[in-house]
Design a protein around this motif. Sequence first.
Motif, short mmCIF file in Angstrom:
data_model
loop_
_atom_site.label_atom_id
_atom_site.label_comp_id
_atom_site.label_asym_id
_atom_site.label_seq_id
_atom_site.Cartn_x
_atom_site.Cartn_y
_atom_site.Cartn_z
N LYS A 112 27.17 -31.91 -5.79
CA LYS A 112 26.02 -31.69 -4.88
C LYS A 112 24.72 -32.10 -5.57
O LYS A 112 23.86 -32.75 -4.97
N ALA A 113 24.59 -31.70 -6.84
CA ALA A 113 23.35 -32.01 -7.57
C ALA A 113 23.15 -33.51 -7.68
O ALA A 113 22.01 -33.99 -7.71
N ASN A 114 24.25 -34.26 -7.72
CA ASN A 114 24.15 -35.72 -7.84
C ASN A 114 24.15 -36.43 -6.50
O ASN A 114 24.27 -37.65 -6.43
N GLY A 115 24.07 -35.62 -5.42
CA GLY A 115 24.02 -36.21 -4.08
C GLY A 115 25.33 -36.81 -3.63
O GLY A 115 25.35 -37.67 -2.75
N GLY A 116 26.44 -36.37 -4.22
CA GLY A 116 27.76 -36.91 -3.87
C GLY A 116 28.34 -36.24 -2.63
O GLY A 116 27.74 -35.33 -2.06
N LYS A 117 29.50 -36.69 -2.22
CA LYS A 117 30.14 -36.16 -1.01
C LYS A 117 30.82 -34.83 -1.32
O LYS A 117 31.64 -34.74 -2.23
N VAL A 118 30.45 -33.81 -0.56
CA VAL A 118 31.05 -32.48 -0.74
C VAL A 118 32.50 -32.52 -0.20
O VAL A 118 32.72 -32.97 0.93
N PRO A 119 33.49 -32.10 -0.99
CA PRO A 119 34.88 -32.14 -0.52
C PRO A 119 35.06 -31.34 0.77
O PRO A 119 34.47 -30.26 0.92
N ASP A 128 38.87 -39.64 10.23
CA ASP A 128 37.57 -38.96 10.07
C ASP A 128 37.12 -39.04 8.61
O ASP A 128 37.69 -38.39 7.73
N ASP A 129 36.08 -39.81 8.36
CA ASP A 129 35.63 -40.03 6.97
C ASP A 129 35.11 -38.76 6.31
O ASP A 129 35.05 -38.67 5.08
N ASN A 130 34.70 -37.78 7.13
CA ASN A 130 34.19 -36.54 6.53
C ASN A 130 35.33 -35.67 5.97
O ASN A 130 35.11 -34.84 5.11
#
Length: 293
Positions: free
Chosen positions: A25-32, A87-89
């Motif tokens: 999250k801190a690095n702006g990545g995708k949350v699993p 669904d990419d999310n």
Amino acid sequence: MTLLDGKKTSEAILQEIAHEVQAIKANGGKVPHLAAVLVGNDGGSVTYVNNKVLACDRIGFGSSLIRYEDTVTEQELLQKIQELNEDDNVDGFIVQLPLPKHINAEKVIESIDPRKDVDGFHPTNVGRMVAGLNAYLPATPAGILQLLQRYDIQTSGKHCVVIGRSNIVGSPMSILMSKAAYPGNATVTLCHRNTNNLAYHTRQADIIISAVGIPGLVTADMVKDGAVVIDVGTTRVQDASRKSGYRLRGDVDFDAVAPKCSFITPVPGGVGPLTIAMLMQNTLRAAKKEVYG
Ligand code: NAD
């Protein structure tokens, strides 16, 4: 004798994953994100799925729960799986088993994209595991490997007797313990309902892993001194002294067997708590695209 504490081990793993999610999250990545499909209202399944969703909340994963009545058609279910595949999310998803009889569970499992099959039940993941390739491992055997590893239990060259040959526990467990890896490198015997003289085999075991569902199947005379005993069995037995009216019993006659062991899992509180942690680990691996790139 050391008790293998599944609750403590599971907590440690969940905390490690939660830290990693914070960093993502801190690095702006995708949350699993884990999705779970639940068909019907079976009490056990509802509890299992709710616990999986709660675990997601706790460690910072996104989650979605998709519920159907047990009258849902196979076609509707396959359609939803197709949506989840696309669904990419959604990084990974599970379809809680068992399914109602009118739905072909094998067909459902095979329709899941192996890259999102965080239960590790799709034949592609099973095949990759057998071939020693990177794969999503099924949660219960993966949890047992974690217990062996985190308690620094030696497995190389040991004789491991697995009892039970189900697709979700016994069979993959026997394969994983035979692999050229740690934990693994063991000589493995796989026993099942057609095994003659089960005790003859278990008496030679340095490590016994029992996944049968018969309370008290493994008695003290079947276990050699110093053995490691992993009890996967969880059977509800009546217990009027409990509010619920039942308690869980493992395959192992714990009170008599434990004093002979170097390590043993309790039931409950042994293997069980690790399964959710392993599902979360697979979902994290899916989000990081660690298995299929
Ligand atoms: P299963 O119920 O599909 O099959 C049982 C296996 O035991 C079969 O392979 C059969 O050949 C073998 N068996 C039956 N009677 C036997 C006997 N007398 N001697 C030797 N082998 C015998 O297996 P499963 O789905 O792996 O479940 C096994 C147990 O593990 C159940 O109690 C289940 O509730 C429990 N379980 C626990 C967890 C967990 O997280 N703790 C996860 C999965 C399963």
